[in-house]
Scaffold this active site. Structure first.
Site, PDB file in Angstrom:
ATOM      1  N   HIS A 113      38.913  20.280   3.939  1.00 55.64           N
ATOM      2  CA  HIS A 113      37.722  20.079   3.114  1.00 55.64           C
ATOM      3  C   HIS A 113      37.293  18.632   3.253  1.00 55.64           C
ATOM      4  CE1 HIS A 113      35.092  20.061  -0.416  1.00 55.64           C
ATOM      5  NE2 HIS A 113      35.091  21.385  -0.301  1.00 55.64           N
TER       6      HIS A 113
ATOM      7  N   HIS B 194      28.388  26.146   5.345  1.00 54.18           N
ATOM      8  CA  HIS B 194      28.376  25.967   3.888  1.00 54.18           C
ATOM      9  C   HIS B 194      28.815  27.275   3.207  1.00 54.18           C
ATOM     10  CE1 HIS B 194      27.444  24.439   0.060  1.00 54.18           C
ATOM     11  NE2 HIS B 194      26.130  24.402   0.083  1.00 54.18           N
TER      12      HIS B 194
ATOM     13  N   ASP C 229      37.598  29.028   0.095  1.00 53.21           N
ATOM     14  CA  ASP C 229      37.214  30.186   0.899  1.00 53.21           C
ATOM     15  C   ASP C 229      38.397  30.956   1.459  1.00 53.21           C
ATOM     16  OD1 ASP C 229      34.476  30.004   0.633  1.00 53.21           O
ATOM     17  OD2 ASP C 229      34.364  28.402   2.107  1.00 53.21           O
TER      18      ASP C 229
HETATM   19  N1  ACO Z   1      41.959  23.548  11.328  1.00 50.54           N
HETATM   20  C1  ACO Z   1      42.488  22.693  12.216  1.00 50.54           C
HETATM   21  N2  ACO Z   1      42.210  21.373  12.259  1.00 50.54           N
HETATM   22  C2  ACO Z   1      41.347  20.905  11.351  1.00 50.54           C
HETATM   23  C3  ACO Z   1      40.754  21.756  10.383  1.00 50.54           C
HETATM   24  C4  ACO Z   1      41.101  23.116  10.382  1.00 50.54           C
HETATM   25  N3  ACO Z   1      40.588  23.957   9.481  1.00 50.54           N
HETATM   26  N4  ACO Z   1      39.930  21.012   9.603  1.00 50.54           N
HETATM   27  C5  ACO Z   1      39.998  19.748  10.052  1.00 50.54           C
HETATM   28  N5  ACO Z   1      40.853  19.691  11.117  1.00 50.54           N
HETATM   29  C6  ACO Z   1      41.222  18.492  11.855  1.00 50.54           C
HETATM   30  C7  ACO Z   1      40.136  18.108  12.854  1.00 50.54           C
HETATM   31  O1  ACO Z   1      40.360  18.715  14.108  1.00 50.54           O
HETATM   32  C8  ACO Z   1      40.285  16.615  12.886  1.00 50.54           C
HETATM   33  O2  ACO Z   1      41.382  16.327  13.707  1.00 50.54           O
HETATM   34  P1  ACO Z   1      41.456  14.972  14.627  1.00 50.54           P
HETATM   35  O3  ACO Z   1      41.253  13.837  13.665  1.00 50.54           O
HETATM   36  O4  ACO Z   1      42.827  15.044  15.231  1.00 50.54           O
HETATM   37  O5  ACO Z   1      40.324  15.127  15.596  1.00 50.54           O
HETATM   38  C9  ACO Z   1      40.631  16.245  11.459  1.00 50.54           C
HETATM   39  O6  ACO Z   1      41.291  17.402  10.924  1.00 50.54           O
HETATM   40  C10 ACO Z   1      39.438  15.879  10.584  1.00 50.54           C
HETATM   41  O7  ACO Z   1      38.438  16.911  10.723  1.00 50.54           O
HETATM   42  P2  ACO Z   1      36.907  16.711  10.382  1.00 50.54           P
HETATM   43  O8  ACO Z   1      36.130  17.829  10.984  1.00 50.54           O
HETATM   44  O9  ACO Z   1      36.483  15.310  10.727  1.00 50.54           O
HETATM   45  O10 ACO Z   1      36.917  16.820   8.809  1.00 50.54           O
HETATM   46  P3  ACO Z   1      35.651  17.062   7.899  1.00 50.54           P
HETATM   47  O11 ACO Z   1      35.977  16.485   6.580  1.00 50.54           O
HETATM   48  O12 ACO Z   1      34.394  16.603   8.560  1.00 50.54           O
HETATM   49  O13 ACO Z   1      35.567  18.658   7.847  1.00 50.54           O
HETATM   50  C11 ACO Z   1      35.679  20.894   7.167  1.00 50.54           C
HETATM   51  C12 ACO Z   1      35.801  19.425   6.731  1.00 50.54           C
HETATM   52  C13 ACO Z   1      34.312  21.143   7.830  1.00 50.54           C
HETATM   53  C14 ACO Z   1      35.776  21.779   5.905  1.00 50.54           C
HETATM   54  C15 ACO Z   1      36.834  21.229   8.141  1.00 50.54           C
HETATM   55  O14 ACO Z   1      38.073  21.018   7.516  1.00 50.54           O
HETATM   56  C16 ACO Z   1      36.743  22.643   8.698  1.00 50.54           C
HETATM   57  O15 ACO Z   1      36.051  22.868   9.696  1.00 50.54           O
HETATM   58  N6  ACO Z   1      37.461  23.646   8.051  1.00 50.54           N
HETATM   59  C17 ACO Z   1      37.370  25.021   8.452  1.00 50.54           C
HETATM   60  C18 ACO Z   1      36.089  25.668   7.895  1.00 50.54           C
HETATM   61  C19 ACO Z   1      36.160  25.894   6.388  1.00 50.54           C
HETATM   62  O16 ACO Z   1      37.147  26.390   5.848  1.00 50.54           O
HETATM   63  N7  ACO Z   1      35.077  25.527   5.688  1.00 50.54           N
HETATM   64  C20 ACO Z   1      34.952  25.729   4.232  1.00 50.54           C
HETATM   65  C21 ACO Z   1      34.902  24.436   3.489  1.00 50.54           C
HETATM   66  S1  ACO Z   1      34.853  24.721   1.745  1.00 50.54           S
HETATM   67  C22 ACO Z   1      33.262  25.107   1.373  1.00 50.54           C
HETATM   68  O17 ACO Z   1      32.334  24.799   2.075  1.00 50.54           O
HETATM   69  C23 ACO Z   1      32.961  25.891   0.167  1.00 50.54           C
END
Ligand code: ACO
Length: 432
Positions: free
Chosen positions: A307, A268, A363
């Protein structure tokens, strides 16, 4: 709209049910009428992370992740970041309207005059270990404030709520700055009432022996904009905690401590720290293609990308990118920004990111700005908490005053053993 319904056929019993739809939602309690085996067997909805469950009705923040829209009380965040201050936005979130000039003067004046902490809180901070994480100190001390203000328990008294809201918005930066100075062994710098909210925070962070600290106007404004961008984000993890704790009628200091604890988690409030570590690990623009290849292969995630809600550019990321330029013009260009800009360019043109609809989030650039201003990485979630405090309080108050809200108490799908007995105990011998 009033006549919208959903017709459901229960294939276990063949019975048909008509469920009302209100504001695009069905009430989960209506599912209880769908029974297979008499009373108590009503259907539940299962949604462990609230992926598709509205936990409240709210008039505070609107997000449309498909269209990159974020609005506070109807105002686009871009306009607020461009034309207003963090304290105006805090007023807007809490009161529903922007302040007129008199209300604004009184609001700023009241917050400015609540920034001091009881000296015993200072002693409490002194007792933390020298390397205590400032977020841990913030969680502990904001919770401790509830013992200094027992009147905060009077949550249905409007005047009491107003006072606690002022105290919390005013004191969070003081707690945060004292926590940071404790880590480096610097004497605490007291608030300076001549300065703005952001300017005073910079003063409490970095005032040394000079008689008067003069913040850089560019850094002061950049910090103010970052606080605006973090001020609310509808039902995110920490806001959900704020509402849940508030629903038990706990005082707002205790609820804020719980919300800040939720924000402490790396999923988060800790992502911008991870972005900074990632950019340092990449090290140079020439290493970007190799790094992106590892992301494509599923070995790594690109931090600051993607996101849960935004499947397009996070509107906050666009604003932050511009703020980063302004800040680095003052502090000196950072090689990390060059890496970030090139990484963004490469990623946005890459099939993997296009297919997965991954764009920079808030971020991606905020850590670069915080680091350029001089904040240690441990302070990043603390800064997020200061910005989010008005949002938490607006949501807490809205929940308390909402006649549809009750104490938060989710159901569960029980998966444990059926009734069984200790050795030697006969089931029929147990009197119930
Ligand atoms: N890099 C590479 N691949 C990604 C990323 C990423 N940053 N984010 C999502 N994906 C891919 C996943 O591997 C998945 O691929 P698949 O379907 O082929 O398996 C697909 O995209 C969907 O990913 P989920 O994890 O199901 O998406 P979710 O909506 O649950 O996750 C999250 C969102 C946690 C923000 C994710 O994008 C992530 O981990 N990002 C990096 C961490 C980050 O920047 N967090 C800050 C968020 S903003 C905030 O909190 C203020």
């Amino acid at each position: 709209m009033g006549d919208e319904t959903l017709t459901v056929t229960d294939n276990r019993t063949g019975r048909r049910y008509e469920v009302p739809i209100r504001d695009g939602a069905i009430a989960a309690t209506d599912l209880q009428k769908i029974t297979s085996d008499g009373p108590g067997s009503g259907l539940l909805s299962y949604d462990p992370a609230f992926l598709n469950t509205a936990s409240c009705r709210s008039a505070i923040t609107f997000i449309d992740g498909e269209r990159s829209i974020l609005r506070y009380r109807g105002y686009p965040v871009e306009e607020l970041a461009e034309r207003s201050s963090f304290l105006e936005v805090a007023y807007l979130l809490i009161h529903g309207e922007l302040p007129d000039p008199t209300q604004h003067r009184q609001w700023v004046d009241a917050i400015t005059h609540h920034t001091l902490l009881h000296e015993n809180i200072k002693k409490l901070i002194d007792t933390f270990h020298h390397d205590a994480h400032p977020m841990g100190i913030l969680v502990g001390t904001v919770g401790a404030l509830s013992t200094f203000y027992p009147d905060a328990k009077d949550i249905f008294n409007e005047e009491s709520r107003r006072l606690q809201i002022l105290r919390l918005i005013a004191k969070m930066p003081t707690l945060a700055a004292f926590a940071a100075r404790h880590a480096v062994g610097m004497p605490y710098a007291y608030p300076d009432n001549d300065l703005s909210y952001a300017g005073n925070f910079l003063n409490m962070m970095w005032k040394a022996t000079e008689l008067k600290y003069e913040p850089s106007p560019v850094l002061e404004r950049a910090l103010d904009v970052l606080l605006i961008l973090h001020a609310d984000h509808e039902q995110n993890c920490s806001t959900n905690v704020m509402r849940a704790v508030g629903s038990s009628h706990a005082d707002p200091f205790s609820a804020t401590a719980a919300a800040a604890a939720a924000l402490y988690g790396p999923l988060h409030g800790g992502a911008n720290e991870q972005v900074l570590r990632m950019l340092k690990e990449i090290g140079s623009v020439s290493k970007i293609p190799e790094y992106v290849k590892r992301v494509r292969s599923g070995e790594l995630r690109l931090m600051g990308f993607g996101h849960r809600v935004y499947k397009n550019y996070d509107p906050r990321a666009q604003i932050i990118k511009k703020v980063a330029d302004d800040v680095l013009a003052v502090t000196g260009r950072s090689p990390l920004l060059d890496i970030a800009l090139e990484l963004e360019r490469v990623a946005l043109a890459d099939d993997y990111f296009i297919k997965h609809r991954l764009y920079p989030n808030v971020d991606f650039y905020s850590g670069i700005i915080y680091a350029a201003i001089g904040f240690p990485v441990e302070m990043f979630p603390v800064l997020f908490a200061i910005g989010r405090t008005p949002g938490w309080l607006a949501q807490w108050q809205e929940g308390l005053l909402d006649p549809e809200q009750k104490i938060a108490r989710p159901r569960q799908v029980y998966t444990g053993p059926a009734e069984r007995h200790l050795p030697g105990v006969r089931a029929e011998a147990i009197s119930r």
